[in-house]
Design a protein around this motif. Structure first.
Motif, PDB file in Angstrom:
ATOM      1  N   GLY A 238      19.301  76.921  -0.568  1.00  0.00           N
ATOM      2  CA  GLY A 238      20.663  77.438  -0.375  1.00  0.00           C
ATOM      3  C   GLY A 238      21.028  77.619   1.090  1.00  0.00           C
ATOM      4  N   GLN A 239      20.224  77.049   1.981  1.00  0.00           N
ATOM      5  CA  GLN A 239      20.509  77.181   3.420  1.00  0.00           C
ATOM      6  C   GLN A 239      21.275  75.961   3.937  1.00  0.00           C
ATOM      7  N   PRO A 240      22.265  76.181   4.824  1.00  0.00           N
ATOM      8  CA  PRO A 240      22.995  75.041   5.390  1.00  0.00           C
ATOM      9  C   PRO A 240      22.082  74.158   6.237  1.00  0.00           C
ATOM     10  N   ILE A 241      22.280  72.860   6.114  1.00  0.00           N
ATOM     11  CA  ILE A 241      21.557  71.911   6.967  1.00  0.00           C
ATOM     12  C   ILE A 241      22.397  71.742   8.234  1.00  0.00           C
ATOM     13  N   PRO A 242      21.878  72.164   9.395  1.00  0.00           N
ATOM     14  CA  PRO A 242      22.726  72.141  10.602  1.00  0.00           C
ATOM     15  C   PRO A 242      23.170  70.726  10.953  1.00  0.00           C
ATOM     16  N   GLY A 243      24.435  70.633  11.361  1.00  0.00           N
ATOM     17  CA  GLY A 243      24.950  69.328  11.806  1.00  0.00           C
ATOM     18  C   GLY A 243      25.400  68.423  10.682  1.00  0.00           C
ATOM     19  N   LEU A 244      25.498  68.949   9.439  1.00  0.00           N
ATOM     20  CA  LEU A 244      25.849  68.098   8.296  1.00  0.00           C
ATOM     21  C   LEU A 244      26.873  68.789   7.389  1.00  0.00           C
ATOM     22  N   TRP A 245      27.987  68.088   7.115  1.00  0.00           N
ATOM     23  CA  TRP A 245      29.024  68.581   6.211  1.00  0.00           C
ATOM     24  C   TRP A 245      29.343  67.477   5.206  1.00  0.00           C
ATOM     25  N   ALA A 246      29.900  67.880   4.069  1.00  0.00           N
ATOM     26  CA  ALA A 246      30.317  66.873   3.089  1.00  0.00           C
ATOM     27  C   ALA A 246      31.609  67.344   2.438  1.00  0.00           C
ATOM     28  N   ALA A 247      32.433  66.366   2.050  1.00  0.00           N
ATOM     29  CA  ALA A 247      33.706  66.685   1.390  1.00  0.00           C
ATOM     30  C   ALA A 247      34.074  65.552   0.450  1.00  0.00           C
ATOM     31  N   GLY A 248      34.838  65.900  -0.598  1.00  0.00           N
ATOM     32  CA  GLY A 248      35.303  64.886  -1.548  1.00  0.00           C
ATOM     33  C   GLY A 248      34.325  64.693  -2.684  1.00  0.00           C
ATOM     34  N   GLU A 249      34.384  63.522  -3.293  1.00  0.00           N
ATOM     35  CA  GLU A 249      33.649  63.277  -4.542  1.00  0.00           C
ATOM     36  C   GLU A 249      32.132  63.212  -4.350  1.00  0.00           C
ATOM     37  N   ILE A 250      31.661  63.078  -3.145  1.00  0.00           N
ATOM     38  CA  ILE A 250      30.208  63.121  -2.887  1.00  0.00           C
ATOM     39  C   ILE A 250      29.619  64.487  -3.246  1.00  0.00           C
TER      40      ILE A 250
ATOM     41  N   ALA B 201      13.194  67.176  14.193  1.00  0.00           N
ATOM     42  CA  ALA B 201      12.097  68.055  13.769  1.00  0.00           C
ATOM     43  C   ALA B 201      12.584  69.492  13.598  1.00  0.00           C
ATOM     44  N   GLY B 202      13.525  69.906  14.441  1.00  0.00           N
ATOM     45  CA  GLY B 202      14.054  71.267  14.346  1.00  0.00           C
ATOM     46  C   GLY B 202      14.956  71.463  13.139  1.00  0.00           C
ATOM     47  N   GLY B 203      15.275  70.400  12.415  1.00  0.00           N
ATOM     48  CA  GLY B 203      16.074  70.520  11.196  1.00  0.00           C
ATOM     49  C   GLY B 203      17.507  70.036  11.335  1.00  0.00           C
ATOM     50  N   GLN B 204      17.967  69.841  12.576  1.00  0.00           N
ATOM     51  CA  GLN B 204      19.372  69.471  12.749  1.00  0.00           C
ATOM     52  C   GLN B 204      19.592  67.971  12.482  1.00  0.00           C
ATOM     53  N   VAL B 205      20.703  67.687  11.821  1.00  0.00           N
ATOM     54  CA  VAL B 205      21.060  66.275  11.615  1.00  0.00           C
ATOM     55  C   VAL B 205      21.609  65.733  12.930  1.00  0.00           C
ATOM     56  N   SER B 206      21.068  64.596  13.365  1.00  0.00           N
ATOM     57  CA  SER B 206      21.421  64.093  14.697  1.00  0.00           C
ATOM     58  C   SER B 206      22.118  62.745  14.647  1.00  0.00           C
ATOM     59  N   GLY B 207      22.337  62.198  13.441  1.00  0.00           N
ATOM     60  CA  GLY B 207      23.038  60.918  13.378  1.00  0.00           C
ATOM     61  C   GLY B 207      22.710  60.162  12.112  1.00  0.00           C
ATOM     62  N   VAL B 208      23.002  58.872  12.128  1.00  0.00           N
ATOM     63  CA  VAL B 208      22.781  58.035  10.939  1.00  0.00           C
ATOM     64  C   VAL B 208      22.196  56.688  11.364  1.00  0.00           C
ATOM     65  N   GLU B 209      21.547  56.070  10.376  1.00  0.00           N
ATOM     66  CA  GLU B 209      21.165  54.662  10.551  1.00  0.00           C
ATOM     67  C   GLU B 209      22.069  53.853   9.635  1.00  0.00           C
ATOM     68  N   TYR B 210      22.517  52.695  10.077  1.00  0.00           N
ATOM     69  CA  TYR B 210      23.387  51.876   9.239  1.00  0.00           C
ATOM     70  C   TYR B 210      23.074  50.404   9.427  1.00  0.00           C
ATOM     71  N   THR B 211      23.499  49.618   8.446  1.00  0.00           N
ATOM     72  CA  THR B 211      23.242  48.175   8.524  1.00  0.00           C
ATOM     73  C   THR B 211      24.552  47.417   8.441  1.00  0.00           C
ATOM     74  N   TYR B 212      24.552  46.222   8.985  1.00  0.00           N
ATOM     75  CA  TYR B 212      25.673  45.300   8.798  1.00  0.00           C
ATOM     76  C   TYR B 212      25.157  43.879   8.965  1.00  0.00           C
ATOM     77  N   VAL B 213      26.001  42.942   8.587  1.00  0.00           N
ATOM     78  CA  VAL B 213      25.561  41.549   8.643  1.00  0.00           C
ATOM     79  C   VAL B 213      26.239  40.859   9.820  1.00  0.00           C
ATOM     80  N   ARG B 214      25.409  40.228  10.685  1.00  0.00           N
ATOM     81  CA  ARG B 214      25.953  39.454  11.797  1.00  0.00           C
ATOM     82  C   ARG B 214      25.226  38.111  11.808  1.00  0.00           C
ATOM     83  N   ASP B 215      26.002  37.049  11.788  1.00  0.00           N
ATOM     84  CA  ASP B 215      25.432  35.690  11.768  1.00  0.00           C
ATOM     85  C   ASP B 215      24.379  35.552  10.662  1.00  0.00           C
ATOM     86  N   ASN B 216      24.738  36.009   9.480  1.00  0.00           N
ATOM     87  CA  ASN B 216      23.863  35.935   8.305  1.00  0.00           C
ATOM     88  C   ASN B 216      22.575  36.744   8.420  1.00  0.00           C
TER      89      ASN B 216
END
Ligand code: FAD
Ligand code: SIN
Length: 484
Positions: free
Chosen positions: A428-440, A173-188
């Protein structure tokens, strides 16, 4: 309680570089990679990485940061010219950071990581030879990525999870990035999990996203083959939490993807490295006539091919062009030639044998050798002929020839960052806790990226992102971001 860590999304050169910086400061890294194998497009890189000035460039070396800067600005073109105010400053800062740190990036790879970068070629749009690769048997992308993977693997603070697709960024809520959600396949079954920590996104571009972002931003490119395997762009994940994007319509169509006679309409093609032209190769139309300065910027060469060569009446949109090397150019590229001939994409033959197939080739070569031996000026303006050595064109003169066509290759657009690799929002403000590099990321290359500058941006901005994320993490003072 899950230990606090920095999360790096993507295992290409940008992600690996950021990881090395983090591990160097003894900060734990969780790398999430959607495919089963690491390396992304970085591992496929075939021509090399730019840097100026460096000790590997030909002596006497008149190249400079200023010359590299000017070439990059010229190549970036309209988006940079049209920008104003803070946006112009931001783009200029990115370019200055890229070129200003290019020499350091080469020495980081060569001296600190032990990677051979002793061969240097001049690619299109560059005014000097400044694209570095090794002299050995490994292509540059493979050499760099496998060395860096070797560095991080085995470090107790490093964990790579492959087969993990990041689907969401978590923002408090304060604006800081605190992590990610991700998916993967286990036992179909598809499993959804979360990981917590500051995030460096290094998930690459969208040149392989033909039905998604490419169709949305560049529908006119539909049907043109690509050097990229299918992969969805990840920019929308960052947009969902407020990141801005820029230049999404600027997509690079590389002039030379190989047309494989065994599968001529393949939608994904093996790239004919620009170094083939840089080291001396020339382009001729299907009938054998030369038509362009092969060392012009990519957008110019591609445009000339589409305008001047015959378009095939096939499903895939491709044009009838041959890439021709003499023995001098071929000798400078033994590793590349070995691979392409093994794949049946280039063949060794003679001018005489090609006479029926490519009727005007003999005449085009005769004109070109006069340019090489400086008897005449190149009508197309080519200045550097690389290692071309053929000076007398005879029926028995040996040449190497392959069919090439333009291919969708790289996306100049992406998420907006500043020179600290911080991801910026719409204000134009930085999103705290988040950086990006490369082709993204987007905006650095404007409408046309120079060959060799993508690996460079991965190293320069990957290092910056890693250092910035490290400082942020240390500022958190080891606080655990994990939620139970
Ligand atoms: P990548 O190396 O593409 O890595 C991104 C990684 O993120 C991938 O492994 C991907 O699977 C992963 N990922 C994506 N989405 C997710 C998600 N949602 N969750 C988890 N993981 C995800 N540039 C040069 O400068 N010099 C060259 O010689 C050169 N040659 C090239 C040759 C080819 C054939 C190609 C295709 C490109 C070449 N380029 C070259 C361009 C350059 O290789 C790439 O632009 C650059 O390597 C991109 O690096 P990256 O780290 O940003 O992304
Ligand atoms: C190539 O080898 O031609 C690709 C180089 C690049 O995309 O920078």
């Amino acid at each position: 309680m899950i230990p606090s860590t920095v999360i790096v999304v993507g295992s290409g050169l940008a992600g690996l570089t950021a990881t090395i910086q983090l591990l160097g400061q003894r900060i734990p890294v969780l790398m999430l990679e959607r495919f089963s194998h690491p390396g992304g497009n970085s591992i496929k890189a075939s021509s090399g990485i730019n840097g100026a000035p460096t000790p590997f460039q030909p002596i006497p070396n008149s190249d400079s940061v200023a010359a590299f800067h000017d070439d990059t600005v010229t190549s970036a073109g309209a988006p940079l010219v049209a920008a104003s105010g803070a946006e112009k400053t931001r783009r200029q800062n990115l370019i200055e950071t890229l070129v200003g740190q290019s020499s350091g990036a080469i020495s980081w790879l060569a001296d600190e990581q032990g990677i051979d970068l002793s061969r240097v070629a001049q690619l299109g749009g560059h005014s000097f030879a400044r694209t570095h690769r090794g002299a050995g048997k490994k292509p540059p992308g493979y050499d760099i990525v496998s060395t860096l993977l070797g560095r991080v693997t085995g470090d107790e603070l490093f964990r790579m999870e492959t087969g993990r697709r990041v689907t969401k960024l978590l923002r408090e809520a304060g604006g800081q990035v605190s992590g990610v959600e991700y998916t993967y396949v286990r036992d179909n079954e598809t499993v959804v999990e979360k990981a917590y920590g500051p995030v460096v996104v290094a998930s690459g571009g969208f040149a392989g996203d033909a039905r998604g972002l490419l169709a949305r931003y560049r529908p006119d490119l539909a049907g043109i083959p690509s050097t990229n395997d299918h992969r969805e762009g990840t920019q929308p994940l960052l947009q969902e939490i407020g990141a801005a994007v820029v230049d999404m319509e600027h997509v690079q169509v590389h002039p030379t993807g190989f047309v494989d006679s065994k599968d001529p309409e393949a939608a994904v093609k093996i790239l004919a490295a620009e170094a083939l032209r840089g080291e001396g190769g020339i382009l001729v139309r299907g009938d054998g006539r030369r038509f362009v300065n092969e060392l012009e910027k990519r957008e110019t060469v591609t445009h000339a091919m589409m305008e001047q060569a015959k378009e095939f009446p096939t499903t895939a949109r491709q044009w009838d062009v041959n890439l021709v090397l003499d023995e001098g150019a071929a000798a400078a590229l033994q590793m590349h030639l070995g691979f392409y001939t093994m794949k049946g994409l280039i063949r060794q033959t003679t001018v005489g044998e090609l006479a029926e197939e490519i009727p005007l080739l003999h005449g085009a070569l005769r004109e070109y050798v006069d340019v090489v031996s400086e008897k005449t000026k190149d009508p197309f303006g080519r200045q550097s002929c690389g290692h071309w050595t053929l000076t007398e064109v005879l029926p028995e003169s040996r040449v190497y020839v392959g069919k090439v066509t333009p291919v969708v290759h790289f996306t100049m657009g992406g998420v907006v960052i500043n020179e600290r690799s911080q991801v910026l929002d719409g204000q134009g403000q930085p999103i705290p806790g988040l950086w990006a590099a490369g082709e993204i990321t987007g905006g650095l290359h404007g409408q046309n990226r120079l060959g060799g500058s993508s690996l460079l941006e991965c190293v320069v901005f990957g290092r910056i992102a890693g250092d910035e994320a490290a400082a942020f993490y240390q500022g958190l003072d080891g606080q655990c971001l994990a939620s139970s």
